[in-house]
Structure formats: C-alpha cells, structure tokens
Write an enzyme that holds these catalytic residues in place. Structure first.
Site, PDB file in Angstrom:
ATOM      1  N   GLU A  31      25.746  49.759   3.619  1.00  0.00           N
ATOM      2  CA  GLU A  31      26.299  48.634   2.843  1.00  0.00           C
ATOM      3  C   GLU A  31      25.924  47.298   3.486  1.00  0.00           C
ATOM      4  O   GLU A  31      25.629  46.328   2.776  1.00  0.00           O
ATOM      5  CB  GLU A  31      27.821  48.788   2.732  1.00  0.00           C
ATOM      6  CG  GLU A  31      28.191  49.997   1.884  1.00  0.00           C
ATOM      7  CD  GLU A  31      29.672  50.321   1.889  1.00  0.00           C
ATOM      8  OE1 GLU A  31      30.208  50.650   0.827  1.00  0.00           O
ATOM      9  OE2 GLU A  31      30.308  50.274   2.963  1.00  0.00           O
ATOM     10  N   GLU A  70      30.695  58.753   3.246  1.00  0.00           N
ATOM     11  CA  GLU A  70      32.158  58.637   3.224  1.00  0.00           C
ATOM     12  C   GLU A  70      32.828  59.836   2.571  1.00  0.00           C
ATOM     13  O   GLU A  70      33.906  60.265   2.980  1.00  0.00           O
ATOM     14  CB  GLU A  70      32.586  57.353   2.482  1.00  0.00           C
ATOM     15  CG  GLU A  70      32.261  56.068   3.210  1.00  0.00           C
ATOM     16  CD  GLU A  70      30.886  55.510   2.878  1.00  0.00           C
ATOM     17  OE1 GLU A  70      30.012  56.267   2.401  1.00  0.00           O
ATOM     18  OE2 GLU A  70      30.692  54.294   3.114  1.00  0.00           O
ATOM     19  N   GLY A 105      29.185  52.019   5.947  1.00  0.00           N
ATOM     20  CA  GLY A 105      29.205  50.559   6.064  1.00  0.00           C
ATOM     21  C   GLY A 105      27.883  50.009   6.604  1.00  0.00           C
ATOM     22  O   GLY A 105      27.568  48.849   6.367  1.00  0.00           O
ATOM     23  N   ALA A 129      31.473  52.155   9.281  1.00  0.00           N
ATOM     24  CA  ALA A 129      32.734  51.665   9.839  1.00  0.00           C
ATOM     25  C   ALA A 129      33.076  52.512  11.049  1.00  0.00           C
ATOM     26  O   ALA A 129      32.634  53.659  11.155  1.00  0.00           O
ATOM     27  CB  ALA A 129      33.832  51.785   8.792  1.00  0.00           C
TER      28      ALA A 129
END
Ligand code: DAK
Length: 259
Positions: free
Chosen positions: A113, A133, A110, A67
């Site tokens: 992911e 994270e 992300g 992200a």
C-alpha cells in the site's frame, strides 16, 4: 542528511530527496514510530523548496513487510479507530511532489500500500508484492483493495486480496502494478536517475501533472478533461513555460526556476 532511528532522509544537491526505511530487524514493518516519521518527513519535503522529487525505498533487501503485526495482537475495534493512522498516510497522499518508490524484496500489506502511494514504482527483479492480510483474518486497510483495483483491475485484485498470493516483479509489471523492472542492484540508482530527470523539469508543470492525473482517475471523463484543460491553461502564466519554449527554439537546456 537527517537520521532518526527508523528512517533516513537525504536531500541531494540536484533537488532529489531520498527516504529510506530503516527497521531491518522487522523487515521495515510499519510501526507507529515509522508511520509518524514518514508522515512528518513527507510534510517537511512538501514544503521544502529545495526538493523537487522524492525517492522512497526500503533499501537493497526489503521494501516493507506491512504494518507491524505486534500492534495488532490485542487491539480492540475502538483502539484501532482511535489510532487514526489514516492521518499519517494522508501526508503522503497530500505531497504535491512526484514520489518514486524503489522496491527491492518484499512489499507486503501496508508495504504494498505504501508503494502504491507513489507515482512511479521501480521494482528490482527480486521484488515481491502482496496483500497477505486475509491470512491474518484481516483485510487491507490503507488502500489495498481500492488502489489495486484502480491499478490492475477487479480480477487481478481479487486474486491478490482474497488469497494473499505474492506476485513477482515481472508479473507485477505485466499487470500494471509497477512502472519498470530492473536488476535488483540497479533499483535505487534507476529510481534516482528518473527523479533527477524530473527534478530538472518545471516543478509547477510536474506538480500540475501529478495532481490532475491522480484526481482525474476518480472523476467523470468530461470533468477530468476540463480539469486537465484548466491546468494546461494555468501553466501559461508561469515563467517556466516561457523558459521551456524559448529554450527549445534557442536549442539549449531549459533552466526552470519554479516560477
Ligand atoms: N510485523 C512485525 N514483525 C515482522 C513483520 C511484520 N509485518 N514482518 C516480519 N517481521 C519480523 C519477524 O517477526 C521476524 O522477527 P524475529 O522473529 O527475528 O524477532 C523478523 O521480522 C524477520 O522475519 P522473518 O524471519 O519472517 O523473515 P523472512 O525473510 O523469512 O520472511 C516475510 C519475510 C516478510 C515474508 C515474513 O516476515 C512475513 O510474512 N511477514 C509478515 C507479512 C504480512 O503479513 N504483512 C501484512 C501485515 S498486515 C491500516 C493501514 C495499514 C494496514 C492496516 C490498517 N489503517 C490505516 C487502518 C496494514 C496491515 C498490514 O500490513
């Protein structure tokens, strides 16, 4: 070919679509614009009858560094909730066509992911996977804990998500996080080759296989086996199934129409 600022979409004549993330200045970090573009693109490709397989890549150097951390600096809980970014990921989850991630370089947070939203992951030998994270006082939020758990099991998952440790391509392959590792220069070409092979098969059979495999992993074995059997039976009502069997006996390549 369609270009916007953060993503490039190419649709080849062989029914393979290539989505390339294009934010090199931020290591392909997934800001809102890129997530929206990904979501819209997957929705379009899901409906496009000229597309039978999708290759998702960040290019030669980096897959995605997660992200966009800039989006997190001042955000409050209610702002994060109201962003409802899960809707953008859902378009990828809902895509019935096979997705092959071609991962070079970092696939972090992300980005890891996103790769795990694919059905097949081809990693270049320079690929590095991780869920860092925890180092930001956060935790994975787009499936990192759960998709990793299902792919590589509890103890490897815990090691990754609790430490933020990066995993090299060869180790990721050993763990079951990637399908194949190839020389980094070959990652995209190899993913395209696999996509082309799949795109030449019956799209109905391919989509049924994807759906049953993905749904089945969260069902009881008995229910999943029943789902599999029903999907198998359903394929007997397709022209493609007859074409596949006839082509076998006539010793010629099958020509699948998706009907
Ligand atoms: N966000 C924003 N900018 C990033 C970035 C990121 N994730 N990663 C890199 N950049 C930017 C850097 O700030 C730098 O910008 P400038 O300084 O040039 O302006 C530029 O990209 C180049 O970065 P580096 O100089 O650091 O490049 P290196 O090659 O040395 O290192 C690196 C590459 C990828 C190892 C490093 O940049 C890095 O560690 N990046 C951060 C990785 C990370 O922590 N990722 C996890 C982010 S949290 C959710 C869904 C998803 C998520 C959460 C919720 N919902 C549905 C609710 C996901 C969360 C995350 O992914």
């Amino acid at each position: 070919m369609e270009n916007n600022q953060v993503l490039k979409l190419t649709i080849q004549d062989n029914a393979v679509a290539i989505i390339e993330l294009q934010r090199p200045e931020a290591r392909n970090a997934l800001n809102l614009e890129l997530r929206q573009a990904l979501s819209t693109t997957f929705q379009e490709l899901s409906k496009n009858e000229n597309v039978r397989a999708i290759v998702l890549t960040g290019g030669e150097k980096v897959f995605a560094a997660g992200a966009d951390i800039k989006d997190f600096t001042t955000a409050t809980t209610s702002e994060m909730y109201l962003r409802h970014t899960e809707q953008y990921w859902q378009s990828i989850v809902d895509c019935p066509k096979p997705i092959i991630a071609a991962v070079n370089g970092y696939a972090l947070g992300g980005g890891c992911e996103l790769a795990m939203h694919a059905d097949i992951i081809i990693a270049g030998s320079n690929a590095k996977f991780g869920q860092p994270e925890v180092k930001l006082g956060l935790m994975p939020g787009a499936g990192g804990t759960q998709r990793l758990l299902r792919a590589i099991g509890k103890f490897q998952t815990m090691l990754m998500v609790l430490t933020g440790k990066m995993i090299e391509a060869a180790e990721a392959k050993q763990m079951g996080l990637v399908s194949e590792v190839v020389e980094s220069e070959q990652t995209i070409a190899h993913a395209l080759e696999i996509a082309a092979n799949i795109a030449a098969l019956s799209p109905i059979a391919v989509q049924q296989i994807k759906e049953v495999t993905n749904l089945g992993q969260d069902m009881s074995l008995q229910s999943a086996l029943t789902l599999e059997r029903k999907a198998f039976q359903l394929l007997f009502d397709t022209q493609d199934q007859k074409e596949g069997v006839n082509a076998f006996f006539e010793k010629r390549p099958a020509n699948y129409q998706g009907k």
